[in-house]
Design a protein around this motif. Structure first.
Motif, short mmCIF file in Angstrom:
data_model
loop_
_atom_site.label_atom_id
_atom_site.label_comp_id
_atom_site.label_asym_id
_atom_site.label_seq_id
_atom_site.Cartn_x
_atom_site.Cartn_y
_atom_site.Cartn_z
N THR A 134 47.52 54.26 40.88
CA THR A 134 46.63 53.84 39.93
C THR A 134 45.41 53.66 40.61
N THR A 135 45.40 53.49 41.86
CA THR A 135 44.12 53.43 42.65
C THR A 135 43.44 54.84 42.48
N GLN A 136 44.14 55.77 42.67
CA GLN A 136 43.64 57.23 42.77
C GLN A 136 43.23 57.39 41.48
N LEU A 137 44.00 57.18 40.50
CA LEU A 137 43.64 57.38 39.02
C LEU A 137 42.43 57.09 38.76
N ILE A 138 42.17 55.61 38.94
CA ILE A 138 40.87 54.95 38.58
C ILE A 138 39.63 55.36 39.18
N ASP B 13 40.05 61.27 46.11
CA ASP B 13 39.19 60.37 46.43
C ASP B 13 39.35 59.35 47.77
N GLU B 14 38.61 59.23 48.39
CA GLU B 14 38.65 58.36 49.66
C GLU B 14 38.11 56.90 48.82
N VAL B 15 38.82 55.99 49.28
CA VAL B 15 38.52 54.76 48.37
C VAL B 15 38.30 53.49 49.27
N MET B 16 37.25 52.55 48.86
CA MET B 16 37.07 51.31 49.54
C MET B 16 37.31 50.29 48.50
N THR B 17 38.15 49.41 48.81
CA THR B 17 38.61 48.24 47.93
C THR B 17 37.87 46.97 48.39
N LYS C 138 35.00 55.98 47.23
CA LYS C 138 34.71 55.42 45.80
C LYS C 138 35.02 53.83 45.85
N LEU C 139 34.36 52.99 45.32
CA LEU C 139 34.41 51.37 45.18
C LEU C 139 35.29 51.14 44.31
N ILE C 140 36.53 50.42 44.48
CA ILE C 140 37.15 49.78 43.60
C ILE C 140 37.52 48.32 43.86
#
Length: 319
Positions: A119-123, A288-292, A314-316
């Protein structure tokens, strides 16, 4: 419930984190218990007033979220309690945003998360991926076998445009920094060029061109179009003293087509969601590379985005 919201248009410093009532759903809505929210540039435009939208205060920010179904309106038949779902068209045009523990989403703007998809990669993917799909399929109406030049192919939207173009059967050419050439090879780009090289020096002409960076002048891109060629405009092009050759433009039956996903229709969004979910299930478009950050840092997230301090990630926001 906890929420990130504004009471006035303005700077990211206007974003508050505090208590708001849990939304009461209408008969055609679904109450979603939110898990993760994507932070997009369009969120900053709506918050600041740069993108004119119908905003009712206090206004919960954010447009893209994933979560689980908590309550279902009386007219809704397509969801069950506990379904994992996503949406990507809230937070503007009179609709409340999603940066809260619960949000009310019209059923027509809500889609199930495919089984097994992170779900993190999806959003993280849905905003840029949906933009790419609608731009290519609906706005430019590309056809398999055509070629496309994607300027800025290593950015979030550029990568999704490249992947979607390959899925649709296009020959792809990109420009990017040389350090991203390995990525271009991973994306199976047919031809890639250093973005420092003048576009005018690229040998081929193209059926479709999209500049994701806004760094190429419109006259230069028009000069690289084939007969019936199209430019998809998702950002304003670089200012240029060079004049457009309008005689070549109209005699070559060329066109320029602007697009912002905020004006996509419910039908377009639903058709695009089917396309995305089908490809998400195959593991595509999820890189996407993600930062939470926690929801309590929603203001900091928008500050980082506006000041380009995300290092391309990508900021989550998480709850």
């Amino acid at each position: 419930m906890k929420a990130a919201f504004i009471e006035h248009l303005g700077s990211y410093s206007e974003i508050k984190y505090g208590e708001l009532p849990v939304p009461v759903i209408n008969s055609n809505e679904v109450l979603v218990k939110v898990q993760k929210i994507a932070v997009n540039f369009v969120d900053t435009f709506v918050r600041s007033g740069g993108f004119k939208a119908n905003v009712i205060f206090p206004f919960v920010i954010g447009r893209d979220a994933v979560g689980t179904v908590s309550q279902i309106g009386s007219e809704v038949t397509s969801f069950n309690i506990g379904d994992v779902v996503w949406t990507n068209s809230m937070g503007y045009d009179g609709r409340v945003g999603v940066s809260s523990e619960y949000t009310a989403v019209p059923a027509k703007r809500l889609y199930k998360v495919p089984t097994g998809v992170d779900t993190t990669q999806l959003i993280a993917a849905v905003h840029s991926a949906a933009t790419a799909v609608i731009l290519l399929r609906d706005v430019l109406q590309v056809r398999s076998g055509q070629n496309i030049l994607i300027e800025g192919g290593a950015g979030h939207v550029g990568q999704k445009l490249t992947e979607v173009a390959k899925i649709l059967g296009l020959q792809t050419t990109t420009t990017s920094n040389q350090r991203n050439f390995n990525l271009m090879r991973e994306l199976q780009v047919d031809h890639y060029y250093d973005y420092h090289q003048p576009v005018a020096e690229i040998e081929d002409d193209f059926d479709n061109i999209v500049d994701t960076s806004g760094k190429i002048s419109l006259p230069i891109n028009l000069s690289k179009l084939n007969l019936h060629g199209k430019i998809g405009m998702i950002t304003a092009p670089k200012a240029s003293a060079q004049e457009i050759d309008f005689q070549k433009f109209y005699t070559s039956v060329q066109s320029i087509r602007g697009f912002v996903i905020s004006h996509a229709t419910e039908y377009q969004l639903a058709q695009t969601a089917e396309f995305l979910n089908r490809n998400f299930s195959k593991g595509k478009l999820l890189r996407d590379e993600v930062m939470t950050l926690p929801l309590s840092q929603a203001s900091e997230a928008q500050r980082m985005l506006e000041t380009h301090q995300t290092n391309g990630k990508k900021l989550i926001l998480t709850i």
